[in-house]
Design an enzyme around this catalytic site. Structure first.
Site, PDB file in Angstrom:
ATOM      1  N   ARG A 121       0.767  -1.113   0.108  1.00  0.00           N
ATOM      2  CA  ARG A 121       0.096   0.043  -0.054  1.00  0.00           C
ATOM      3  C   ARG A 121       1.048   1.143   0.083  1.00  0.00           C
ATOM      4  NH1 ARG A 121      -3.050  -3.123   3.421  1.00  0.00           N
ATOM      5  NH2 ARG A 121      -4.823  -4.093   2.511  1.00  0.00           N
ATOM      6  N   LYS A 143       3.083  11.448 -11.197  1.00  0.00           N
ATOM      7  CA  LYS A 143       2.014  10.498 -11.868  1.00  0.00           C
ATOM      8  C   LYS A 143       2.881   9.383 -12.046  1.00  0.00           C
ATOM      9  CE  LYS A 143      -1.031  13.685 -14.295  1.00  0.00           C
ATOM     10  NZ  LYS A 143      -1.157  14.242 -15.612  1.00  0.00           N
ATOM     11  N   GLU A 185       9.083  17.940 -24.742  1.00  0.00           N
ATOM     12  CA  GLU A 185       8.430  18.233 -23.488  1.00  0.00           C
ATOM     13  C   GLU A 185       8.896  19.655 -23.230  1.00  0.00           C
ATOM     14  OE1 GLU A 185       5.706  16.597 -22.277  1.00  0.00           O
ATOM     15  OE2 GLU A 185       5.969  14.610 -22.308  1.00  0.00           O
ATOM     16  N   LYS A 227       7.235  22.895 -14.122  1.00  0.00           N
ATOM     17  CA  LYS A 227       6.399  21.771 -13.631  1.00  0.00           C
ATOM     18  C   LYS A 227       6.276  21.699 -11.993  1.00  0.00           C
ATOM     19  CE  LYS A 227       5.000  17.248 -14.357  1.00  0.00           C
ATOM     20  NZ  LYS A 227       5.188  16.118 -14.660  1.00  0.00           N
ATOM     21  N   GLU A 237      -4.524  16.932 -10.518  1.00  0.00           N
ATOM     22  CA  GLU A 237      -5.022  17.390 -11.873  1.00  0.00           C
ATOM     23  C   GLU A 237      -6.649  17.665 -11.943  1.00  0.00           C
ATOM     24  OE1 GLU A 237      -3.254  15.791 -15.375  1.00  0.00           O
ATOM     25  OE2 GLU A 237      -5.174  15.670 -16.161  1.00  0.00           O
ATOM     26  N   ARG A 241      -3.233  21.582 -13.911  1.00  0.00           N
ATOM     27  CA  ARG A 241      -2.421  20.558 -14.283  1.00  0.00           C
ATOM     28  C   ARG A 241      -2.630  20.130 -15.686  1.00  0.00           C
ATOM     29  NH1 ARG A 241       1.014  16.106 -10.827  1.00  0.00           N
ATOM     30  NH2 ARG A 241       1.885  15.105 -12.417  1.00  0.00           N
ATOM     31  N   ASN A 245      -0.801  18.685 -20.595  1.00  0.00           N
ATOM     32  CA  ASN A 245      -1.179  17.620 -21.457  1.00  0.00           C
ATOM     33  C   ASN A 245      -1.364  18.083 -22.590  1.00  0.00           C
ATOM     34  OD1 ASN A 245      -0.991  15.263 -19.750  1.00  0.00           O
ATOM     35  ND2 ASN A 245      -3.057  16.114 -18.904  1.00  0.00           N
ATOM     36  N   HIS A 248      -1.087  15.915 -25.852  1.00  0.00           N
ATOM     37  CA  HIS A 248      -0.995  14.527 -25.379  1.00  0.00           C
ATOM     38  C   HIS A 248      -2.462  13.726 -25.584  1.00  0.00           C
ATOM     39  CE1 HIS A 248       2.558  15.957 -23.369  1.00  0.00           C
ATOM     40  NE2 HIS A 248       2.753  14.807 -22.626  1.00  0.00           N
ATOM     41  N   HIS A 252      -1.016  10.627 -27.377  1.00  0.00           N
ATOM     42  CA  HIS A 252      -1.327   9.053 -26.963  1.00  0.00           C
ATOM     43  C   HIS A 252      -2.039   8.217 -27.861  1.00  0.00           C
ATOM     44  CE1 HIS A 252      -0.866  10.571 -22.363  1.00  0.00           C
ATOM     45  NE2 HIS A 252       0.369  10.533 -22.732  1.00  0.00           N
ATOM     46  N   HIS A 265       7.366   8.555 -27.234  1.00  0.00           N
ATOM     47  CA  HIS A 265       6.555   9.481 -26.563  1.00  0.00           C
ATOM     48  C   HIS A 265       6.709  11.059 -27.120  1.00  0.00           C
ATOM     49  CE1 HIS A 265       3.562  11.194 -23.672  1.00  0.00           C
ATOM     50  NE2 HIS A 265       4.804  11.991 -23.451  1.00  0.00           N
TER      51      HIS A 265
HETATM   52  P1  NAD Z   1      12.457   5.704 -21.723  1.00  0.00           P
HETATM   53  O1  NAD Z   1      12.222   5.502 -20.590  1.00  0.00           O
HETATM   54  O2  NAD Z   1      11.922   4.499 -22.737  1.00  0.00           O
HETATM   55  O3  NAD Z   1      14.016   5.959 -22.154  1.00  0.00           O
HETATM   56  C1  NAD Z   1      14.425   6.163 -23.664  1.00  0.00           C
HETATM   57  C2  NAD Z   1      15.430   5.243 -23.987  1.00  0.00           C
HETATM   58  O4  NAD Z   1      16.739   5.854 -23.389  1.00  0.00           O
HETATM   59  C3  NAD Z   1      15.567   3.792 -23.381  1.00  0.00           C
HETATM   60  O5  NAD Z   1      15.732   2.891 -24.567  1.00  0.00           O
HETATM   61  C4  NAD Z   1      16.320   3.809 -22.531  1.00  0.00           C
HETATM   62  O6  NAD Z   1      16.939   2.476 -22.115  1.00  0.00           O
HETATM   63  C5  NAD Z   1      17.283   4.648 -22.980  1.00  0.00           C
HETATM   64  N1  NAD Z   1      18.174   5.339 -21.951  1.00  0.00           N
HETATM   65  C6  NAD Z   1      17.756   5.961 -20.696  1.00  0.00           C
HETATM   66  N2  NAD Z   1      18.585   6.720 -20.326  1.00  0.00           N
HETATM   67  C7  NAD Z   1      19.742   6.623 -20.897  1.00  0.00           C
HETATM   68  C8  NAD Z   1      21.013   7.166 -20.819  1.00  0.00           C
HETATM   69  N3  NAD Z   1      21.481   8.238 -20.018  1.00  0.00           N
HETATM   70  N4  NAD Z   1      21.861   6.791 -21.806  1.00  0.00           N
HETATM   71  C9  NAD Z   1      21.581   5.996 -23.022  1.00  0.00           C
HETATM   72  N5  NAD Z   1      20.611   5.315 -22.964  1.00  0.00           N
HETATM   73  C10 NAD Z   1      19.589   5.619 -21.894  1.00  0.00           C
HETATM   74  O7  NAD Z   1      11.497   6.926 -22.220  1.00  0.00           O
HETATM   75  P2  NAD Z   1      11.568   8.499 -21.813  1.00  0.00           P
HETATM   76  O8  NAD Z   1      11.472   9.088 -23.243  1.00  0.00           O
HETATM   77  O9  NAD Z   1      12.627   8.870 -20.785  1.00  0.00           O
HETATM   78  O10 NAD Z   1      10.111   8.604 -21.144  1.00  0.00           O
HETATM   79  C11 NAD Z   1       8.847   8.216 -21.884  1.00  0.00           C
HETATM   80  C12 NAD Z   1       7.719   7.645 -21.047  1.00  0.00           C
HETATM   81  O11 NAD Z   1       7.592   8.748 -20.031  1.00  0.00           O
HETATM   82  C13 NAD Z   1       6.307   7.492 -21.466  1.00  0.00           C
HETATM   83  O12 NAD Z   1       5.822   6.223 -20.983  1.00  0.00           O
HETATM   84  C14 NAD Z   1       5.690   8.781 -21.227  1.00  0.00           C
HETATM   85  O13 NAD Z   1       4.217   8.183 -20.967  1.00  0.00           O
HETATM   86  C15 NAD Z   1       6.127   8.962 -19.799  1.00  0.00           C
HETATM   87  N6  NAD Z   1       5.709  10.187 -19.136  1.00  0.00           N
HETATM   88  C16 NAD Z   1       5.456  10.178 -18.013  1.00  0.00           C
HETATM   89  C17 NAD Z   1       5.165  11.528 -17.520  1.00  0.00           C
HETATM   90  C18 NAD Z   1       4.827  11.635 -15.821  1.00  0.00           C
HETATM   91  O14 NAD Z   1       4.527  12.702 -15.528  1.00  0.00           O
HETATM   92  N7  NAD Z   1       4.710  10.319 -15.232  1.00  0.00           N
HETATM   93  C19 NAD Z   1       5.443  12.751 -17.979  1.00  0.00           C
HETATM   94  C20 NAD Z   1       5.871  12.632 -19.235  1.00  0.00           C
HETATM   95  C21 NAD Z   1       6.205  11.294 -19.885  1.00  0.00           C
HETATM   96  N1  GLY Z   2       3.131  15.067 -17.872  1.00  0.00           N
HETATM   97  C1  GLY Z   2       1.858  15.648 -17.379  1.00  0.00           C
HETATM   98  C2  GLY Z   2       1.803  15.767 -15.973  1.00  0.00           C
HETATM   99  O1  GLY Z   2       2.672  15.325 -15.152  1.00  0.00           O
HETATM  100  O2  GLY Z   2       0.908  16.062 -15.487  1.00  0.00           O
END
Ligand code: NAD
Ligand code: GLY
Length: 362
Positions: A121, A143, A185, A227, A237, A241, A245, A248, A252, A265
């Site tokens: 939990r 998130k 972003e 942010k 949100e 907030r 998006n 998005h 998405h 993404h």
């Molecule tokens: P990711 O986590 O897939 O990383 C991208 C790639 O880079 C992967 O292949 C990873 O292995 C590689 N990598 C990571 N760090 C590295 C480094 N320093 N050197 C070499 N390779 C490296 O993708 P991302 O773009 O970081 O994140 C995208 C995700 O984030 C999506 O799922 C999206 O929905 C999510 N997201 C979440 C929020 C939130 O608020 N939680 C906001 C925006 C995006």
């Molecule tokens: N990336 C959207 C949020 O964090 O609200």
């Protein structure tokens, strides 16, 4: 940027710092301030592990450290990945006083955060983001979650980290395509409400792509400041907030339609922001210059400005109906009155949306 910058996400008793700087993976003092208990599970992926896992494990040598390495990429942002983390926690008798640490990009951060939100939990977690995208966006704000075959991020929870440690040195090993995707972003913050930042980005995209440390430092700090303020004002949100998006809902839909990971993404939301600008102009909310300037900055960054050919307007609309901003069958879109003037709109004309999508997806 030689020294470490500390920003704060102001959320009362859930407030936490964001540390931004170089070589922070090896700065043990940052971790000891925020680690709960003696047991730490580091969750990472198979691209990041060979480069950074050993460094981090030796930084944490005074703790009982375990690690789990998941396959990299959006296709593995699944409940199965979360289950692998639970297995590791249970098999090694992790109790509620442990810390789970996400070492990687947004996928690892989202999956790990969700495992931490739900294990017994809720246990403490720390974000160590290693992509530009995760340093400027996903590691901040709490998130967490995973994808469902029918929709992005459909399963999740709000769970704030104990701290965010953004080691900008890790960007040196990031593939260029990922760097470009992360810039989507960053540009988003300018488009939402900061026209001056947008102009600065137009002038500095080349330096950012060349990994200029001063320019990247400014981009990461500025993004995290924006942010942190938005999250502090509307953690769950209920209102503003949702501006984060921008692009998005369309993005998405693109990610889901093509299969997770086909477009990154950041690539999908770049095309999504261009669609949001196009629809805003078609609806009469903004002028054509706004659309042109939006497309120009993404083109300059090497990101897509049109949706993928292999997708139809119908499929896009169908997937958009699963968006988390749908309430009582009514979708709220983030639209634009100009650069830096995004707004939430739930009374747009459906026919006009259909027309915009028909010509964009033709
Ligand atoms: P990711 O986590 O897939 O990383 C991208 C790639 O880079 C992967 O292949 C990873 O292995 C590689 N990598 C990571 N760090 C590295 C480094 N320093 N050197 C070499 N390779 C490296 O993708 P991302 O773009 O970081 O994140 C995208 C995700 O984030 C999506 O799922 C999206 O929905 C999510 N997201 C979440 C929020 C939130 O608020 N939680 C906001 C925006 C995006
Ligand atoms: N990336 C959207 C949020 O964090 O609200």
């Amino acid at each position: 940027m030689a020294s470490t910058t500390t920003l704060n996400v102001d959320l009362g008793e859930r407030s936490y710092p964001i540390f931004i700087g170089q070589n922070l993976i090896t700065d043990g003092s940052l971790y000891t301030q925020h680690l709960k208990g003696r047991k730490v599970l580091i969750v990472t992926d198979d691209n990041v592990a060979p480069i950074y896992l050993e460094q981090l494990t030796s930084t944490l040598s005074n703790y009982q450290c375990h690690s789990v390495t998941l396959p990299a990429g959006e296709a593995y942002k699944t409940l199965d990945a979360v289950s692998t983390i639970y297995d590791e926690l249970i098999q090694n008798n992790f109790d509620r006083s442990c810390t789970v640490l996400a070492l990687g990009g947004g996928v690892i951060g989202d999956v790990t955060g969700f495992a931490a939100a739900s294990y017994q939990r809720g246990v403490s977690f720390i974000q160590v983001p290693t992509t530009l995208l995760s340093q400027v966006d996903s590691s901040v704000g709490g998130k967490t979650g995973v994808n469902h075959p029918l929709g992005k991020n459909m399963i999740g929870a709000f769970h704030q980290p104990a701290c965010v440690i953004a080691d900008m040195k890790t960007l040196d090993s990031l593939p260029e395509r990922e760097l470009r995707a992360g810039l989507a972003e960053v540009i988003k913050y300018g488009l939402i409400d900061d026209p001056e930042f947008f102009i600065w980005l137009e002038e500095n995209i080349a330096s950012l792509l060349a990994l200029d440390k001063t320019a990247l430092g400014k981009a990461v700090e500025k993004s995290c400041q924006r942010k942190a303020l938005i999250v502090a004002a509307d953690e769950l949100e209920h209102g503003q907030r949702a501006l984060l998006n921008l692009g998005h809902t369309f993005g998405h839909a693109i990610e889901t339609a093509l299969g997770y990971g086909t477009w990154l993404h950041g690539e999908a939301i770049a095309a999504g922001m261009c669609l949001a600008a196009r629809f805003s102009a078609d609806h009469g909310y903004c002028d054509e210059d706004t659309v042109a300037n939006t497309k120009a900055i993404f083109t300059q960054t090497g990101l897509p400005v049109e949706p993928p050919n292999e997708m139809s307007a119908e499929r896009c609309l169908e997937l958009m109906s699963h968006d988390k901003k749908v309430r009582d069958n009514n979708l709220t879109l983030v639209l634009m009155r100009g650069i830096g003037q995004a707004f939430l709109c739930n009374d747009f004309d459906q026919q006009k949306l259909r027309k915009t999508l028909d010509s964009a997806f033709n």
